[in-house]
Design a protein around this motif. Structure first.
Motif, PDB file in Angstrom:
ATOM      1  N   LEU A  76      -3.185 -22.599  31.924  1.00 14.28           N
ATOM      2  CA  LEU A  76      -1.609 -22.471  31.553  1.00 14.28           C
ATOM      3  C   LEU A  76      -0.715 -22.370  32.744  1.00 14.28           C
ATOM      4  N   SER A  77      -1.256 -21.605  33.866  1.00 12.03           N
ATOM      5  CA  SER A  77      -0.401 -21.737  34.915  1.00 12.03           C
ATOM      6  C   SER A  77      -0.243 -22.829  35.712  1.00 12.03           C
ATOM      7  N   LEU A  78      -1.137 -23.802  35.454  1.00  7.44           N
ATOM      8  CA  LEU A  78      -1.007 -25.193  36.025  1.00  7.44           C
ATOM      9  C   LEU A  78       0.094 -26.059  35.272  1.00  7.44           C
ATOM     10  N   LEU A  79      -0.086 -25.803  33.999  1.00  3.84           N
ATOM     11  CA  LEU A  79       0.872 -26.583  33.040  1.00  3.84           C
ATOM     12  C   LEU A  79       1.938 -26.094  33.211  1.00  3.84           C
ATOM     13  N   ALA A  80       2.352 -24.742  33.507  1.00  2.00           N
ATOM     14  CA  ALA A  80       3.828 -24.317  33.928  1.00  2.00           C
ATOM     15  C   ALA A  80       4.106 -24.749  35.346  1.00  2.00           C
ATOM     16  N   HIS A  85       8.041 -24.598  37.023  1.00  2.00           N
ATOM     17  CA  HIS A  85       8.253 -23.315  37.272  1.00  2.00           C
ATOM     18  C   HIS A  85       7.531 -22.737  38.507  1.00  2.00           C
ATOM     19  N   ARG A  86       8.087 -21.553  38.889  1.00  2.00           N
ATOM     20  CA  ARG A  86       7.311 -20.878  40.025  1.00  2.00           C
ATOM     21  C   ARG A  86       6.529 -19.745  39.561  1.00  2.00           C
ATOM     22  N   VAL A  87       5.239 -19.786  39.730  1.00  2.00           N
ATOM     23  CA  VAL A  87       3.983 -19.122  38.925  1.00  2.00           C
ATOM     24  C   VAL A  87       3.465 -18.094  39.796  1.00  2.00           C
ATOM     25  N   THR A  88       3.328 -16.764  39.358  1.00  2.00           N
ATOM     26  CA  THR A  88       2.664 -15.462  39.778  1.00  2.00           C
ATOM     27  C   THR A  88       1.587 -15.315  38.524  1.00  2.00           C
ATOM     28  N   GLY A  89       0.484 -15.374  39.037  1.00  2.00           N
ATOM     29  CA  GLY A  89      -0.810 -15.244  38.019  1.00  2.00           C
ATOM     30  C   GLY A  89      -1.442 -13.855  38.483  1.00  2.00           C
ATOM     31  N   ARG A  99     -10.622 -19.093  41.398  1.00  2.00           N
ATOM     32  CA  ARG A  99     -10.553 -20.524  40.761  1.00  2.00           C
ATOM     33  C   ARG A  99      -9.107 -20.926  40.652  1.00  2.00           C
ATOM     34  N   ALA A 100      -8.369 -20.012  39.952  1.00  2.00           N
ATOM     35  CA  ALA A 100      -6.778 -20.496  39.740  1.00  2.00           C
ATOM     36  C   ALA A 100      -6.374 -20.689  41.171  1.00  2.00           C
ATOM     37  N   ARG A 101      -6.467 -19.962  42.282  1.00  2.00           N
ATOM     38  CA  ARG A 101      -5.780 -20.488  43.476  1.00  2.00           C
ATOM     39  C   ARG A 101      -6.343 -21.991  43.831  1.00  2.00           C
ATOM     40  N   ALA A 102      -7.347 -22.341  43.486  1.00  2.00           N
ATOM     41  CA  ALA A 102      -8.122 -23.553  43.976  1.00  2.00           C
ATOM     42  C   ALA A 102      -7.521 -24.699  42.892  1.00  2.00           C
ATOM     43  N   LYS A 103      -7.475 -24.275  41.885  1.00  2.69           N
ATOM     44  CA  LYS A 103      -6.680 -25.261  40.713  1.00  2.69           C
ATOM     45  C   LYS A 103      -5.649 -25.500  40.916  1.00  2.69           C
ATOM     46  N   HIS A 107       0.731 -26.182  44.411  1.00  2.00           N
ATOM     47  CA  HIS A 107       1.929 -25.859  43.710  1.00  2.00           C
ATOM     48  C   HIS A 107       2.580 -24.607  44.176  1.00  2.00           C
ATOM     49  N   ASP A 108       3.676 -24.525  43.614  1.00  2.00           N
ATOM     50  CA  ASP A 108       4.466 -23.209  43.758  1.00  2.00           C
ATOM     51  C   ASP A 108       3.692 -22.114  42.960  1.00  2.00           C
ATOM     52  N   ALA A 109       2.652 -21.384  43.507  1.00  2.00           N
ATOM     53  CA  ALA A 109       2.079 -20.429  42.560  1.00  2.00           C
ATOM     54  C   ALA A 109       1.366 -19.573  43.750  1.00  2.00           C
ATOM     55  N   VAL A 110       1.172 -18.406  43.130  1.00  2.00           N
ATOM     56  CA  VAL A 110       0.583 -17.417  43.805  1.00  2.00           C
ATOM     57  C   VAL A 110      -0.395 -16.641  42.837  1.00  2.00           C
ATOM     58  N   PHE A 111      -1.402 -16.201  43.173  1.00  2.00           N
ATOM     59  CA  PHE A 111      -2.343 -15.540  42.250  1.00  2.00           C
ATOM     60  C   PHE A 111      -2.803 -14.081  43.125  1.00  2.00           C
ATOM     61  N   LEU A 112      -2.911 -13.107  42.009  1.00  2.00           N
ATOM     62  CA  LEU A 112      -3.154 -11.696  42.701  1.00  2.00           C
ATOM     63  C   LEU A 112      -4.319 -11.091  41.911  1.00  2.00           C
ATOM     64  N   PRO A 113      -5.280 -10.492  42.345  1.00  2.00           N
ATOM     65  CA  PRO A 113      -6.083  -9.571  41.564  1.00  2.00           C
ATOM     66  C   PRO A 113      -5.601  -8.330  41.032  1.00  2.00           C
ATOM     67  N   GLY A 114      -5.627  -8.048  39.914  1.00  2.00           N
ATOM     68  CA  GLY A 114      -5.051  -6.697  39.441  1.00  2.00           C
ATOM     69  C   GLY A 114      -4.968  -6.648  37.769  1.00  2.00           C
ATOM     70  N   ASP A 115      -4.514  -5.383  37.445  1.00  2.00           N
ATOM     71  CA  ASP A 115      -4.767  -5.070  35.989  1.00  2.00           C
ATOM     72  C   ASP A 115      -3.546  -5.968  35.312  1.00  2.00           C
ATOM     73  N   ALA A 116      -3.602  -6.351  34.230  1.00  2.00           N
ATOM     74  CA  ALA A 116      -2.826  -7.154  33.461  1.00  2.00           C
ATOM     75  C   ALA A 116      -1.840  -6.309  32.828  1.00  2.00           C
ATOM     76  N   ALA A 117      -2.281  -5.090  32.648  1.00  2.00           N
ATOM     77  CA  ALA A 117      -1.479  -4.068  31.799  1.00  2.00           C
ATOM     78  C   ALA A 117      -0.386  -3.552  32.868  1.00  2.00           C
ATOM     79  N   ALA A 118      -0.758  -3.434  34.134  1.00  2.00           N
ATOM     80  CA  ALA A 118       0.191  -3.087  34.996  1.00  2.00           C
ATOM     81  C   ALA A 118      -0.112  -3.717  36.508  1.00  2.00           C
TER      82      ALA A 118
END
Length: 216
Positions: A76-80, A85-89, A99-103, A107-118
């Protein structure tokens, strides 16, 4: 937490016990096969077009800052990102994040490991917080919603794709419960029913699937 927490493989006669323990799944191990689910990998052009169309209806019509929580492998990040849109995942699985970073390379996107709730985004604020099939598995969904609302800029929106899966021992969060949780947090809440949209899931489904767009 990952979008993999959605129990897409649950049918009406079993599998719920495995899903109920979703928090114990090794999502790093699952990352290699995660995109095999039609609505995860979006490899089928029809499924991909269907999700892209839904996103266009949920997201602003101009480029915005979007936070994709429980982003999985970033489909979904890729579609956005492709819609400008500028995406942070954020995802709890480092393998999913890789895998998200490779996908989304290039693109204008950054991906971080972490807790989705916080999510570990500091003081950064967003125009949209997008969350698919994560909220239902959290111990305190109300608390997560309050935190996510605080990550939005004025006039921002929460886009939440959720559902209820299984009939013998259903798991999930019904739309009416989610809208009740959102009532004190949002100025406007819209529910879109998705169960009849077989193209979104790559097959016909009979359980409750929906999206909520809440504007703050």
């Amino acid at each position: 937490m990952s979008d993999a927490d959605c129990p897409d493989d649950v049918d009406d006669v079993g599998g719920v016990d495995d899903v109920a323990g979703a928090g114990g799944v090794d999502w790093d191990a699952e990352a290699a096969s995660f995109d095999d689910q039609p609505d995860h990998g979006l490899r089928d052009p029809e499924v991909r077009r269907a999700w892209a169309g839904r996103l266009r209806g949920w997201l602003p019509g101009h480029p915005c800052d979007l936070l994709d929580l429980g982003c999985g492998t970033g489909s979904l990040s890729l579609l956005a990102a492709e819609q400008g849109h500028r995406v942070t995942g954020v995802d709890g699985s480092p393998a999913m994040v890789a895998r998200a970073r490779a996908k989304l390379a290039g693109h204008d996107a950054v991906f971080l490991p972490g807790d989705a709730a916080a999510p570990p985004v500091g003081e950064q604020r967003y125009d949209v917080v997008l969350v698919r099939h994560v909220l239902w598995a959290l111990a305190d969904p109300g608390r997560a919603l309050r935190h996510w609302r605080g990550l939005l800029r004025p006039g921002g929106r929460l886009v939440l794709v959720e559902g209820v899966w299984g009939t013998l021992a259903p798991v999930g969060i019904p739309a009416d419960r989610l809208t009740a949780l959102l009532a004190p947090l949002a100025a406007q809440v819209r529910v879109e029913r998705l169960s009849q949209e077989a193209v979104l899931w790559g097959r016909a489904v009979t359980d409750e699937r929906y999206a909520v767009v809440a504007t703050v």
